[in-house]
Design a protein around this motif. Structure first.
Motif, PDB file in Angstrom:
ATOM      1  N   LEU A   1       0.824  -1.248  -0.068  1.00  0.00           N
ATOM      2  CA  LEU A   1      -0.048  -0.071  -0.015  1.00  0.00           C
ATOM      3  C   LEU A   1       0.925   1.348   0.163  1.00  0.00           C
ATOM      4  O   LEU A   1       0.497   2.174  -0.583  1.00  0.00           O
ATOM      5  CB  LEU A   1      -0.937  -0.043   1.348  1.00  0.00           C
ATOM      6  CG  LEU A   1      -2.187  -0.405   1.155  1.00  0.00           C
ATOM      7  CD1 LEU A   1      -2.931  -0.573   2.265  1.00  0.00           C
ATOM      8  CD2 LEU A   1      -3.137   0.239   0.077  1.00  0.00           C
TER       9      LEU A   1
ATOM     10  N   THR B   1       2.289   1.747  -3.433  1.00  0.00           N
ATOM     11  CA  THR B   1       1.236   2.380  -4.289  1.00  0.00           C
ATOM     12  C   THR B   1       0.937   3.964  -3.974  1.00  0.00           C
ATOM     13  O   THR B   1       1.035   4.585  -5.262  1.00  0.00           O
ATOM     14  CB  THR B   1       0.048   1.672  -3.919  1.00  0.00           C
ATOM     15  OG1 THR B   1      -0.170   0.260  -4.433  1.00  0.00           O
ATOM     16  CG2 THR B   1      -1.078   2.122  -4.857  1.00  0.00           C
TER      17      THR B   1
ATOM     18  N   ARG C   1       1.599   6.953  -6.351  1.00  0.00           N
ATOM     19  CA  ARG C   1       0.182   7.943  -7.091  1.00  0.00           C
ATOM     20  C   ARG C   1       0.623   9.351  -6.618  1.00  0.00           C
ATOM     21  O   ARG C   1       0.202  10.111  -7.543  1.00  0.00           O
ATOM     22  CB  ARG C   1      -0.899   7.307  -6.163  1.00  0.00           C
ATOM     23  CG  ARG C   1      -2.026   8.102  -6.820  1.00  0.00           C
ATOM     24  CD  ARG C   1      -3.183   7.709  -5.835  1.00  0.00           C
ATOM     25  NE  ARG C   1      -3.655   6.415  -6.249  1.00  0.00           N
ATOM     26  CZ  ARG C   1      -4.682   5.446  -5.866  1.00  0.00           C
ATOM     27  NH1 ARG C   1      -5.616   6.244  -5.001  1.00  0.00           N
ATOM     28  NH2 ARG C   1      -4.970   4.437  -6.300  1.00  0.00           N
TER      29      ARG C   1
ATOM     30  N   THR D   1      -5.533   6.458   0.500  1.00  0.00           N
ATOM     31  CA  THR D   1      -5.162   5.051   1.110  1.00  0.00           C
ATOM     32  C   THR D   1      -6.427   4.259   1.604  1.00  0.00           C
ATOM     33  O   THR D   1      -6.580   3.115   1.283  1.00  0.00           O
ATOM     34  CB  THR D   1      -4.073   5.211   2.088  1.00  0.00           C
ATOM     35  OG1 THR D   1      -3.006   5.945   1.695  1.00  0.00           O
ATOM     36  CG2 THR D   1      -3.564   3.798   2.446  1.00  0.00           C
TER      37      THR D   1
ATOM     38  N   SER E   1      -9.245   4.798   0.696  1.00  0.00           N
ATOM     39  CA  SER E   1     -10.233   4.119  -0.853  1.00  0.00           C
ATOM     40  C   SER E   1      -9.831   3.027  -1.330  1.00  0.00           C
ATOM     41  O   SER E   1     -10.538   2.012  -1.593  1.00  0.00           O
ATOM     42  CB  SER E   1     -10.158   5.455  -1.727  1.00  0.00           C
ATOM     43  OG  SER E   1      -9.063   5.299  -2.295  1.00  0.00           O
ATOM     44  N   VAL E   2      -8.536   2.740  -1.219  1.00  0.00           N
ATOM     45  CA  VAL E   2      -7.888   1.512  -1.677  1.00  0.00           C
ATOM     46  C   VAL E   2      -8.067   0.436  -0.799  1.00  0.00           C
ATOM     47  O   VAL E   2      -8.581  -0.711  -1.065  1.00  0.00           O
ATOM     48  CB  VAL E   2      -6.555   1.503  -1.840  1.00  0.00           C
ATOM     49  CG1 VAL E   2      -5.765   0.148  -2.107  1.00  0.00           C
ATOM     50  CG2 VAL E   2      -6.080   2.626  -2.740  1.00  0.00           C
TER      51      VAL E   2
ATOM     52  N   THR F   1     -11.369  -1.303  -0.623  1.00  0.00           N
ATOM     53  CA  THR F   1     -11.614  -2.459  -1.983  1.00  0.00           C
ATOM     54  C   THR F   1     -10.761  -3.502  -1.729  1.00  0.00           C
ATOM     55  O   THR F   1     -10.956  -4.190  -2.555  1.00  0.00           O
ATOM     56  CB  THR F   1     -11.597  -1.712  -2.951  1.00  0.00           C
ATOM     57  OG1 THR F   1     -10.150  -1.312  -3.258  1.00  0.00           O
ATOM     58  CG2 THR F   1     -12.519  -0.256  -3.407  1.00  0.00           C
ATOM     59  N   ALA F   2      -9.912  -3.451  -0.826  1.00  0.00           N
ATOM     60  CA  ALA F   2      -8.916  -4.688  -0.632  1.00  0.00           C
ATOM     61  C   ALA F   2      -9.575  -5.958  -0.141  1.00  0.00           C
ATOM     62  O   ALA F   2     -10.810  -5.752   0.565  1.00  0.00           O
ATOM     63  CB  ALA F   2      -7.885  -4.125   0.255  1.00  0.00           C
TER      64      ALA F   2
END
Length: 388
Positions: free
Chosen positions: A347, A350, A354, A381, A383-384, A387-388
């Motif tokens: 994460l 990522t 970004r 983060t 938001s990711v 959806t993880a």
């Protein structure tokens, strides 16, 4: 006259150890303010035990419980962000900055801007907002005393040596509970396994950072700003006994190390008493009984978080801010069981990709700008993670 002390993060592990030192030296100290997060009962107990003048709780919903527990004590109280800021700005000779994470940046910065002596146990102040934070500290004439065990050891080892006499600074890492584990097993480690630190008793967030070795990377970033040493002169060595906490190599080949048993009361007492020494009940170091001290290079393949932090330090600007924000969200998600241990470093990588524009020079012109970037990265983060 007694030295007045305020404790930001009084109910955490550092805060409780600070209270132990203050309780054992009542003739030397008085307590101006204590700050807690949401545990009203623990904060009230500490305020009463230390005879604090004021208690602030960050979670305003806990204020009624705090006031009920303090009833009849004569101790003032308030809740919410404003109350925390009030506590940070009350007249104190030393402010212990021990609020965990970026939540501690704003009140610690307020104490620095007021020209206080700040015993810094919150490394995120310098990871999230290092350059502007240090600039404001210098402008206000504030004094920063490093309270983390590694930085305190380095501070003591430095003595009065000039920066141009320093060749290298090294912080040591225990290696945490996964020092000898293979990468595949580390990636699937459970919450309970990650919290089982072999040497230190710390809060959950710092313990998880120690298990991933992110904590060592954050400490390198802090050391860079705190001591003005370039990134290439900073290093990490794994030392499983946690006896040597920091080392400084000088231009003549000499190396000075700070040694102590793994007990936070040692660096806390050093900061509270500085430049004098306070006695503590910490267990004394007996090298003969320990018999051996081991050292090894950190394995970046098994602990990629450390490499990401080293890379962020080299890039500079807002990269450490991005890394810290992403890591705080990732650690919370892991503790809540929403992601795997191995997902935390991924994460962070990522988010560093970004927010590449945040690495541009001048992006962090102020502490508030750093906190704005921190908030933006946290939202992304989250938001990711959702959806993880």
């Amino acid at each position: 006259m007694a030295t007045r002390v305020s404790i930001l993060g009084a109910t955490g592990s550092v805060g409780r150890s600070t209270a132990d030192i203050l309780s054992a030296n009542r003739d030397r100290f008085s307590v101006e303010a204590v700050v807690g997060g949401r545990d009203a009962a623990a904060l009230a107990e500490m305020a009463i035990r230390l005879g604090a003048r004021f208690a602030a709780i960050a979670d305003e919903r806990s204020l009624p419980a705090l006031r009920a527990s303090l009833s009849g004590s004569g101790i003032g109280s308030a809740g919410g962000e404003g109350a925390v800021m009030e506590a940070a700005l009350r007249p104190a000779d030393i402010v212990v900055a021990a609020i965990v994470g970026a939540a501690g940046v704003r009140p610690t910065h307020a104490a620095v801007q007021a020209g206080r002596t700040v015993a810094l146990a919150n490394k995120e102040c310098l990871v999230c907002a290092g350059a502007p934070f240090m600039r404001d500290a210098r402008a206000a004439g504030a004094t920063l005393l490093p309270m983390d065990s590694e930085h305190n050891a380095i501070f003591q080892a430095l003595g009065r040596h000039r920066p141009d006499e320093i060749e290298q600074m090294i912080v040591t890492a225990s290696g945490g509970p996964f020092r000898t584990w293979p990468a595949e097993r580390i990636a699937g480690a459970t919450r309970e396994q990650a919290l089982a630190h072999p040497n230190w008793s710390m809060g959950a967030k710092i313990t998880i950072d120690s298990a991933s070795m992110m904590n060592k990377g954050l400490e390198l970033i802090e050391a860079h700003h705190l001591f003005g040493v370039p990134p290439e002169a900073l290093g990490v060595v794994v030392h499983p006994q946690s006896i040597v906490h920091g080392l400084v190599s000088f231009s003549d080949g000499a190396v000075v190390a700070g040694l102590a048993v793994p007990d936070m009361r040692v660096p806390i007492a050093h900061c509270l008493g500085f430049p004098e020494r306070l006695g503590t009940s910490a267990r004394r170091l007996d090298l003969a009984s320990i018999a051996r001290l081991d050292f090894e290079e950190p394995d970046m393949d098994r602990f990629p978080a450390l490499q990401f932090a080293i890379d962020a330090l080299a890039v500079g600007a807002g990269a450490p801010t991005v890394l810290n924000a992403a890591n705080e969200v990732a650690v919370a998600a892991f503790l809540e069981g929403r992601i795997r241990f191995g997902d935390m470093a991924a994460l962070c990588a990522t988010m560093l990709d970004r927010f590449g524009a945040a690495t541009e020079a001048g992006v962090l012109e102020s502490v508030e700008a750093a906190l704005a970037l921190d908030a933006e990265v946290r939202a992304a983060t989250l938001s990711v993670v959702g959806t993880a």
